[in-house]
Structures are given as C-alpha cells and as structure tokens.
Design a protein around this motif. Structure first.
Motif, PDB file in Angstrom:
ATOM      1  N   GLU A   1       8.254 -26.922   2.295  1.00 57.90           N
ATOM      2  CA  GLU A   1       6.940 -27.041   3.782  1.00 57.90           C
ATOM      3  C   GLU A   1       7.207 -25.053   4.589  1.00 57.90           C
ATOM      4  O   GLU A   1       6.302 -24.858   4.690  1.00 57.90           O
ATOM      5  CB  GLU A   1       7.708 -27.466   4.892  1.00 57.90           C
ATOM      6  N   LEU A   2       8.522 -24.588   4.304  1.00 61.86           N
ATOM      7  CA  LEU A   2       8.858 -23.435   4.858  1.00 61.86           C
ATOM      8  C   LEU A   2       8.272 -22.238   4.094  1.00 61.86           C
ATOM      9  O   LEU A   2       7.562 -20.900   4.093  1.00 61.86           O
ATOM     10  CB  LEU A   2      10.166 -23.186   5.065  1.00 61.86           C
ATOM     11  N   ARG A   3       8.586 -22.726   3.214  1.00 63.53           N
ATOM     12  CA  ARG A   3       7.567 -21.698   1.787  1.00 63.53           C
ATOM     13  C   ARG A   3       5.933 -21.326   1.564  1.00 63.53           C
ATOM     14  O   ARG A   3       5.633 -20.907   1.966  1.00 63.53           O
ATOM     15  CB  ARG A   3       8.323 -21.801   0.649  1.00 63.53           C
ATOM     16  N   ALA A   4       5.821 -22.510   2.200  1.00 63.30           N
ATOM     17  CA  ALA A   4       4.076 -22.680   2.171  1.00 63.30           C
ATOM     18  C   ALA A   4       4.047 -21.907   3.873  1.00 63.30           C
ATOM     19  O   ALA A   4       2.559 -21.709   3.385  1.00 63.30           O
ATOM     20  CB  ALA A   4       4.041 -24.415   2.242  1.00 63.30           C
ATOM     21  N   GLU A   5       4.371 -22.596   4.752  1.00 64.92           N
ATOM     22  CA  GLU A   5       3.559 -21.931   5.866  1.00 64.92           C
ATOM     23  C   GLU A   5       3.724 -20.216   5.753  1.00 64.92           C
ATOM     24  O   GLU A   5       2.947 -19.491   6.389  1.00 64.92           O
ATOM     25  CB  GLU A   5       4.673 -21.831   6.716  1.00 64.92           C
TER      26      GLU A   5
ATOM     27  N   ASN B   1       7.297 -11.268   6.976  1.00 67.68           N
ATOM     28  CA  ASN B   1       8.618 -11.609   5.966  1.00 67.68           C
ATOM     29  C   ASN B   1      10.290 -11.568   6.057  1.00 67.68           C
ATOM     30  O   ASN B   1      10.649 -12.225   6.123  1.00 67.68           O
ATOM     31  CB  ASN B   1       7.740 -10.387   5.179  1.00 67.68           C
ATOM     32  N   ALA B   2      10.164 -10.822   7.828  1.00 72.20           N
ATOM     33  CA  ALA B   2      12.028 -10.993   7.585  1.00 72.20           C
ATOM     34  C   ALA B   2      11.393 -12.227   8.337  1.00 72.20           C
ATOM     35  O   ALA B   2      13.250 -12.781   8.372  1.00 72.20           O
ATOM     36  CB  ALA B   2      11.692  -9.657   9.471  1.00 72.20           C
ATOM     37  N   ALA B   3      11.086 -13.090   9.118  1.00 72.75           N
ATOM     38  CA  ALA B   3      11.329 -14.606   9.438  1.00 72.75           C
ATOM     39  C   ALA B   3      11.511 -15.224   8.811  1.00 72.75           C
ATOM     40  O   ALA B   3      12.814 -15.743   8.422  1.00 72.75           O
ATOM     41  CB  ALA B   3       9.934 -14.660  10.469  1.00 72.75           C
ATOM     42  N   PHE B   4      10.469 -14.674   7.394  1.00 73.91           N
ATOM     43  CA  PHE B   4      11.254 -15.664   6.436  1.00 73.91           C
ATOM     44  C   PHE B   4      12.027 -15.398   5.500  1.00 73.91           C
ATOM     45  O   PHE B   4      13.245 -16.755   5.696  1.00 73.91           O
ATOM     46  CB  PHE B   4      10.420 -15.965   5.105  1.00 73.91           C
ATOM     47  N   ASP B   5      12.259 -13.914   5.554  1.00 77.58           N
ATOM     48  CA  ASP B   5      13.766 -14.123   4.810  1.00 77.58           C
ATOM     49  C   ASP B   5      15.191 -14.384   6.178  1.00 77.58           C
ATOM     50  O   ASP B   5      16.201 -14.877   4.902  1.00 77.58           O
ATOM     51  CB  ASP B   5      13.535 -12.158   4.906  1.00 77.58           C
ATOM     52  N   THR B   6      15.393 -14.326   6.625  1.00 78.37           N
ATOM     53  CA  THR B   6      16.130 -14.350   7.845  1.00 78.37           C
ATOM     54  C   THR B   6      15.852 -15.984   8.040  1.00 78.37           C
ATOM     55  O   THR B   6      17.333 -16.252   7.173  1.00 78.37           O
ATOM     56  CB  THR B   6      15.957 -14.180   9.714  1.00 78.37           C
TER      57      THR B   6
ATOM     58  N   LYS C   1       3.593 -18.579   3.264  1.00 72.03           N
ATOM     59  CA  LYS C   1       1.713 -17.909   2.338  1.00 72.03           C
ATOM     60  C   LYS C   1       1.037 -17.522   3.305  1.00 72.03           C
ATOM     61  O   LYS C   1       0.342 -17.103   2.860  1.00 72.03           O
ATOM     62  CB  LYS C   1       2.046 -18.453   1.309  1.00 72.03           C
ATOM     63  N   LYS C   2       0.847 -19.201   3.817  1.00 69.86           N
ATOM     64  CA  LYS C   2      -0.453 -19.701   4.439  1.00 69.86           C
ATOM     65  C   LYS C   2      -0.168 -18.388   5.278  1.00 69.86           C
ATOM     66  O   LYS C   2      -1.635 -17.756   6.040  1.00 69.86           O
ATOM     67  CB  LYS C   2       0.298 -20.886   5.139  1.00 69.86           C
ATOM     68  N   GLN C   3       0.955 -18.183   6.209  1.00 67.14           N
ATOM     69  CA  GLN C   3       0.321 -17.671   7.914  1.00 67.14           C
ATOM     70  C   GLN C   3       0.543 -15.921   7.031  1.00 67.14           C
ATOM     71  O   GLN C   3      -0.539 -14.877   7.584  1.00 67.14           O
ATOM     72  CB  GLN C   3       1.683 -17.783   8.678  1.00 67.14           C
ATOM     73  N   LEU C   4       1.258 -15.072   5.694  1.00 66.80           N
ATOM     74  CA  LEU C   4       1.201 -14.244   5.495  1.00 66.80           C
ATOM     75  C   LEU C   4       0.092 -13.693   4.574  1.00 66.80           C
ATOM     76  O   LEU C   4      -0.798 -12.521   5.021  1.00 66.80           O
ATOM     77  CB  LEU C   4       2.059 -13.472   4.277  1.00 66.80           C
ATOM     78  N   SER C   5      -0.786 -14.697   4.358  1.00 65.28           N
ATOM     79  CA  SER C   5      -2.169 -14.264   3.881  1.00 65.28           C
ATOM     80  C   SER C   5      -3.139 -14.046   4.930  1.00 65.28           C
ATOM     81  O   SER C   5      -3.859 -13.315   4.874  1.00 65.28           O
ATOM     82  CB  SER C   5      -2.307 -15.478   2.802  1.00 65.28           C
ATOM     83  N   ALA C   6      -3.255 -15.158   6.064  1.00 65.10           N
ATOM     84  CA  ALA C   6      -3.911 -15.135   7.194  1.00 65.10           C
ATOM     85  C   ALA C   6      -4.107 -13.687   8.139  1.00 65.10           C
ATOM     86  O   ALA C   6      -4.934 -12.767   8.272  1.00 65.10           O
ATOM     87  CB  ALA C   6      -3.733 -15.902   7.964  1.00 65.10           C
TER      88      ALA C   6
ATOM     89  N   PRO D   1      13.001 -16.944  13.675  1.00 67.13           N
ATOM     90  CA  PRO D   1      11.955 -17.089  12.716  1.00 67.13           C
ATOM     91  C   PRO D   1      11.016 -18.696  12.782  1.00 67.13           C
ATOM     92  O   PRO D   1      10.394 -18.667  11.988  1.00 67.13           O
ATOM     93  CB  PRO D   1      13.083 -17.284  11.335  1.00 67.13           C
ATOM     94  N   TYR D   2      12.057 -20.114  13.112  1.00 70.50           N
ATOM     95  CA  TYR D   2      11.179 -21.104  13.431  1.00 70.50           C
ATOM     96  C   TYR D   2      10.555 -20.654  14.435  1.00 70.50           C
ATOM     97  O   TYR D   2       8.946 -21.727  13.945  1.00 70.50           O
ATOM     98  CB  TYR D   2      12.080 -21.924  13.025  1.00 70.50           C
ATOM     99  N   VAL D   3      10.251 -19.653  15.240  1.00 69.97           N
ATOM    100  CA  VAL D   3       9.045 -20.013  16.099  1.00 69.97           C
ATOM    101  C   VAL D   3       8.246 -19.508  15.649  1.00 69.97           C
ATOM    102  O   VAL D   3       6.773 -19.225  15.178  1.00 69.97           O
ATOM    103  CB  VAL D   3       9.641 -19.617  17.103  1.00 69.97           C
ATOM    104  N   ILE D   4       8.791 -17.680  14.754  1.00 72.39           N
ATOM    105  CA  ILE D   4       6.921 -16.759  14.343  1.00 72.39           C
ATOM    106  C   ILE D   4       6.394 -17.922  13.210  1.00 72.39           C
ATOM    107  O   ILE D   4       4.767 -17.827  13.267  1.00 72.39           O
ATOM    108  CB  ILE D   4       8.408 -15.924  13.757  1.00 72.39           C
ATOM    109  N   LEU D   5       7.077 -18.422  12.268  1.00 73.00           N
ATOM    110  CA  LEU D   5       6.319 -19.640  11.340  1.00 73.00           C
ATOM    111  C   LEU D   5       5.914 -20.288  11.579  1.00 73.00           C
ATOM    112  O   LEU D   5       5.269 -21.289  10.826  1.00 73.00           O
ATOM    113  CB  LEU D   5       8.011 -19.952   9.968  1.00 73.00           C
ATOM    114  N   GLY D   6       5.755 -21.161  13.281  1.00 73.60           N
ATOM    115  CA  GLY D   6       5.463 -22.322  13.045  1.00 73.60           C
ATOM    116  C   GLY D   6       5.966 -23.866  12.590  1.00 73.60           C
ATOM    117  O   GLY D   6       5.304 -24.401  12.345  1.00 73.60           O
ATOM    118  N   VAL D   7       7.385 -23.511  12.150  1.00 74.22           N
ATOM    119  CA  VAL D   7       7.836 -24.843  11.485  1.00 74.22           C
ATOM    120  C   VAL D   7       9.254 -25.195  12.665  1.00 74.22           C
ATOM    121  O   VAL D   7       9.580 -24.486  13.008  1.00 74.22           O
ATOM    122  CB  VAL D   7       8.106 -24.785  10.009  1.00 74.22           C
TER     123      VAL D   7
END
Length: 231
Positions: free
Chosen positions: A174-178, A212-217, A180-185, A160-166
C-alpha cells in the motif's frame, strides 16, 4: 465480580498473579493483575511530569470507568500509586508478560494512557517519554506508537506517512502504491507538458523530491524494525 471490585480484592489481599505465563481465560476486567497494573500505570503517568492534578484522575475514570461501588477503593489505590512515577516499568513488564499474546489489548491500554496524558491540555516531554517506554515494554511496534501519537497529538508536517497520505501501519504494498501514485501526479514532466512556467516546475520538483524522501525514510524505518525484530 466487576473489573473494579477485582482491583479492591487484589489490593486487600496483596495477591500478585502477574507471573502467569499465559493469557488468562475470560475478560481482562475479571483479572485482578490486569486491573491493578492498569490503575498503577494511569496513576504513575499522572506523576510523570512532576505534578498530578484532578483532571488526570477524571480522564482515568472516563477511560476505565469504575463503578460506583468500587470508586472509593479505586481512588485509594490510584492515590497511593501516583505518589511517585517510580515503579511503572515493573507494572508494564508484568502486563506485557501476562498479555503478550493479546497485543491489541496492550495497544488499547496505551491508547487510554495517551488520553489521560492529554487530559490537561498538553502532553509534556516527560509524559511522552513515559508513554514511549511503556510502548517498548509492551512490545508494540514503533509504527503502532507513531499512529497513536498522530491520533492524540497530531502528526508532524515532516512525518513521511503524512506526506504520503497513508497510515503508519499500511502494508509495504500500500505504501509503495501510494508513493508511485503521488510521484506520478507531482512529476515535473507533467508540469512541463502542461506548459507551466519554470516557477511551477521548480515547485513540482521540490514536491517530487519530498515524496521520494518520505518513501525512502518510511522504508528505511521498516527495514530497521524488521532487523530489530529478527535480532
């Protein structure tokens, strides 16, 4: 007296100072209990996959750098310890007890052990289980272990951290901000607004679902770790 001469002195005198309840003053390299535990953990790691070759000792010497005057004694202690992987948990517990107030130092030791494990070109499942057990005994978080594994072994594509890029040790904010940024894009509505065909919209929907799944995980793992820490 150097780090490695302390090893020789401790081995010769058979002194066990690892029961001291507080972190000792001075540098760890001046602490015989630290020196001996690190040497034993490195040596027993080399045996964890059922074999121990010279590349692993060379990696050990590169990481922990014995000086010329102590090389012979260090090698003797290393050879003795690597006869079996049994007993490594005792050394890890003693090191954790003695340096429980210095988690960064314990992380540095685990980092060095990862380097040794990969010195022959591959980290076996037995070696990985050894490293994970040492991490647990050191009291390091699963996020710290995940970061070290990703550094030395590479992260899986489904991490999940690879998918979210953090980084795994990024803060919740920081996790939540990234996220939202990626989901918006990646949101499918953006693809529709640009007039892209349905094929592109389907790809955008799959990407958004993955984000979304990566963030939830990631958040579920953090909640679990928080509950374990509070237990």
């Amino acid at each position: 007296m150097t780090f490695w001469r302390n090893i020789a002195r401790l081995a010769a005198n058979r002194v066990d100072e690892a029961e001291c309840p507080d972190c000792p003053a001075g540098l760890p390299g001046e602490d015989p209990a630290f020196s001996t535990a690190v040497t034993a953990l490195g040596a027993k790691l080399a045996k964890a996959d059922g074999r121990a070759d010279q590349s692993e000792y060379a990696a050990f010497a590169t990481v922990f750098q014995p000086d010329e005057g102590s090389e012979r004694n260090v090698r003797r202690l290393y050879e003795l310890a690597r006869q079996t992987s049994l007993g490594f948990e005792s050394y890890a517990r003693r090191l954790a007890k003695r340096y429980r107030g210095c988690p960064q130092l314990l992380e540095d030791v685990l980092d060095g052990l990862f380097h040794i494990a990969g010195s022959d070109g591959a980290v076996t499942q037995d070696e990985l289980e050894y490293l994970e057990r040492v991490s647990d005994l050191f009291g390091l978080s699963r996020l710290t272990l995940r970061r070290l594994k990703a550094t030395h072994l590479g992260a899986g594509r489904d991490d999940p951290y690879v998918i979210l890029g953090v980084l795994p040790d990024a803060s919740d904010e920081e996790l939540r901000a990234e996220w939202k940024k990626q989901l918006s894009a990646a949101h499918p509505d953006r693809a529709r607004a640009r007039g892209l065909p349905e094929e592109f919209i389907a790809v955008a929907e799959a990407k958004a679902a993955s984000i979304n799944a990566a963030f939830d995980t990631a958040m579920a793992e953090r909640r679990e770790l928080g509950m374990m820490g509070a237990a």
